[in-house]
Design an enzyme around this catalytic site. Structure first.
Site, PDB file in Angstrom:
ATOM      1  CB  CYS A   1      -3.338   4.698  22.630  1.00  0.00           C
ATOM      2  SG  CYS A   1      -3.067   4.604  20.831  1.00  0.00           S
TER       3      CYS A   1
ATOM      4  NE  ARG B   1      -6.009  -1.500   2.346  1.00  0.00           N
ATOM      5  CZ  ARG B   1      -5.093  -1.609   3.313  1.00  0.00           C
ATOM      6  NH1 ARG B   1      -4.525  -0.520   3.828  1.00  0.00           N
ATOM      7  NH2 ARG B   1      -4.732  -2.782   3.762  1.00  0.00           N
TER       8      ARG B   1
ATOM      9  CE1 TYR C   1      -2.902   2.834   4.028  1.00  0.00           C
ATOM     10  CE2 TYR C   1      -4.015   4.128   2.344  1.00  0.00           C
ATOM     11  CZ  TYR C   1      -4.013   3.080   3.255  1.00  0.00           C
ATOM     12  OH  TYR C   1      -5.127   2.293   3.395  1.00  0.00           O
TER      13      TYR C   1
ATOM     14  CB  CYS D   1      -8.326  16.504  21.169  1.00  0.00           C
ATOM     15  SG  CYS D   1      -6.912  16.559  20.066  1.00  0.00           S
TER      16      CYS D   1
ATOM     17  N   GLY E   1       2.617  -5.407   9.168  1.00  0.00           N
ATOM     18  CA  GLY E   1       2.533  -6.420   8.120  1.00  0.00           C
ATOM     19  C   GLY E   1       1.165  -7.067   7.984  1.00  0.00           C
TER      20      GLY E   1
ATOM     21  CG  ASP F   1       2.343  -0.009  14.933  1.00  0.00           C
ATOM     22  OD1 ASP F   1       3.128  -0.936  14.735  1.00  0.00           O
ATOM     23  OD2 ASP F   1       1.458   0.312  14.120  1.00  0.00           O
TER      24      ASP F   1
ATOM     25  CB  CYS G   1      -0.925  -0.004   1.212  1.00  0.00           C
ATOM     26  SG  CYS G   1      -2.004  -1.454   1.280  1.00  0.00           S
TER      27      CYS G   1
END
Length: 375
Positions: free
Chosen positions: A254, A140, A26, A326, A72, A276, A24
């Protein structure tokens, strides 16, 4: 799948690292994993897998322990791998607890066998779809630019045939952001009942990144339609998070918490990373084969990583009327300046401010009803 914290933490376990059958345009993780010279899939070793599962149970304080399999493309590990996972989870399951498994996939590898496995073992499955075919295939695709929509859609529909209702993760970019109701209606047509809209932000690719205000307009248009027709039947992650403020609840997502660091990564070789989005080659905090997961979760460096989010919040955010919704969002997106020139403002600030103020009257009315009912 959604990055929801069900315990004190949630770990993204990467059984095949960044290995993926798609490329993909992005994807932020393709260059972060470890792929062998021959291009074969690297899978977490049996020893590291068992330590990961055992340590996950030991670190969890909740009654239900959630294991999140990420990539992945985690389906590349194969069904036999996840059968092994289940055996190890049952072997190390503490008395009085249970466990759940969640997996995030691009959906192209889903077969009847996978569906039978997920249904029988109650896996929560997240599928990445960016809307109708024209939007999805824009970014994608495979390495030769072939679109993945047909296989992804087939995977999604096949899951539903077997009673597995997948969560949808939709990346909102500069293209599909202009068509909020077309995108939303497509997901409703699929019959899904949980949707996450993830904004695409690439510092070095502004043409693909979602414009901040347009993202707020996108969310607001979907919110209005959801409020009119789908409240109670469709769950949209960011709406759920906004509603938590009506009940004085801490965010489960999160990016909207005051502090971060509660969603670390364990790579296929056992390396532990703080987040991540902050996986950097040769810079893990350590390895679970050398120290326990508890050790890393409580490590001063991990705590400092989480505290930076709050400690570097610009004054513009501190004084913001929707700060509690936020909290400056994800630190990876805080790279512009506030109107008074202070660094560290979130790229999406204008859009979030528009959307949260747009839904705030409804949130306030829910809060008032809740307070009255609980007097």
């Amino acid at each position: 799948m959604a990055t929801l914290i069900t315990d004190d933490f949630q770990v993204f376990i990467k059984p095949v690292g960044a290995n993926c059958n798609l490329k993909c345009s992005y994807c932020y993780y393709l260059g972060k994993g470890y792929i062998s010279d021959k291009g074969t899939t690297l899978i977490i070793s049996d020893e590291t897998l068992e330590k990961c599962i055992k340590q996950h149970f030991e670190a969890s304080s909740g009654h239900t322990v959630l294991f999140t399999w990420h990539g992945g493309e985690p389906l590349l590990a194969g069904i036999n791998f996840y059968e092994k996972v289940l055996l190890l989870q049952k072997k190390h399951l503490p008395k009085g607890k249970n466990f759940l498994n969640g997996i995030q996939t691009n959906g192209t590898l889903i077969t009847k066998e996978w569906c039978e496995f997920f249904a029988a073992n109650k896996f929560a499955v997240g599928i990445s779809i960016d809307g109708p075919e024209v939007f999805h295939n824009a970014m994608r695709h495979t390495s030769d630019k072939a679109g993945s929509f047909e296989k992804t859609l087939n995977g999604c529909l096949l899951l539903r045939e077997y009673g597995v209702n997948p969560e949808i993760l939709c990346v909102v970019n500069s293209y599909n952001v202009k068509y909020p109701l077309i995108v939303y209606d497509f997901f409703k047509m699929l019959g899904v009942d949980y949707i996450t809209f993830l904004p695409l932000i690439e510092k070095n690719n502004k043409s693909a990144s979602v414009p901040a205000l347009e993202f707020g307009l996108f969310l607001s248009a979907v919110f209005d339609e959801w409020l009119k027709s789908d409240i109670g039947s469709v769950k949209i992650q960011i709406f759920e998070e906004a509603l938590r403020t009506a009940f004085n609840q801490e965010h489960s997502l999160c990016i909207f918490r005051e502090r971060c660091g509660s969603v670390p990564v364990i790579e296929h070789n056992g390396d532990f990373y703080s987040c991540d989005h902050f996986v950097e080659k040769n810079r893990p905090l350590g390895n679970i084969n050398e120290h326990s997961l508890v050790h890393f979760l409580k490590h001063p460096i991990q705590k400092a990583f989480g505290d930076i989010k709050l400690n570097t919040l610009p004054q513009y955010c501190i004084e913001c009327e929707v700060r509690n919704m936020c909290n400056g969002e994800c630190p990876k997106n805080r790279f512009i300046k506030s109107p008074d020139g202070e660094p560290g403002l979130n790229y999406l600030c204008e859009g979030y401010k528009y959307f949260f103020n747009h839904c705030k009257p409804f949130i306030n009315s829910v809060s008032e009803v809740w307070k009255t009912d609980n007097k």
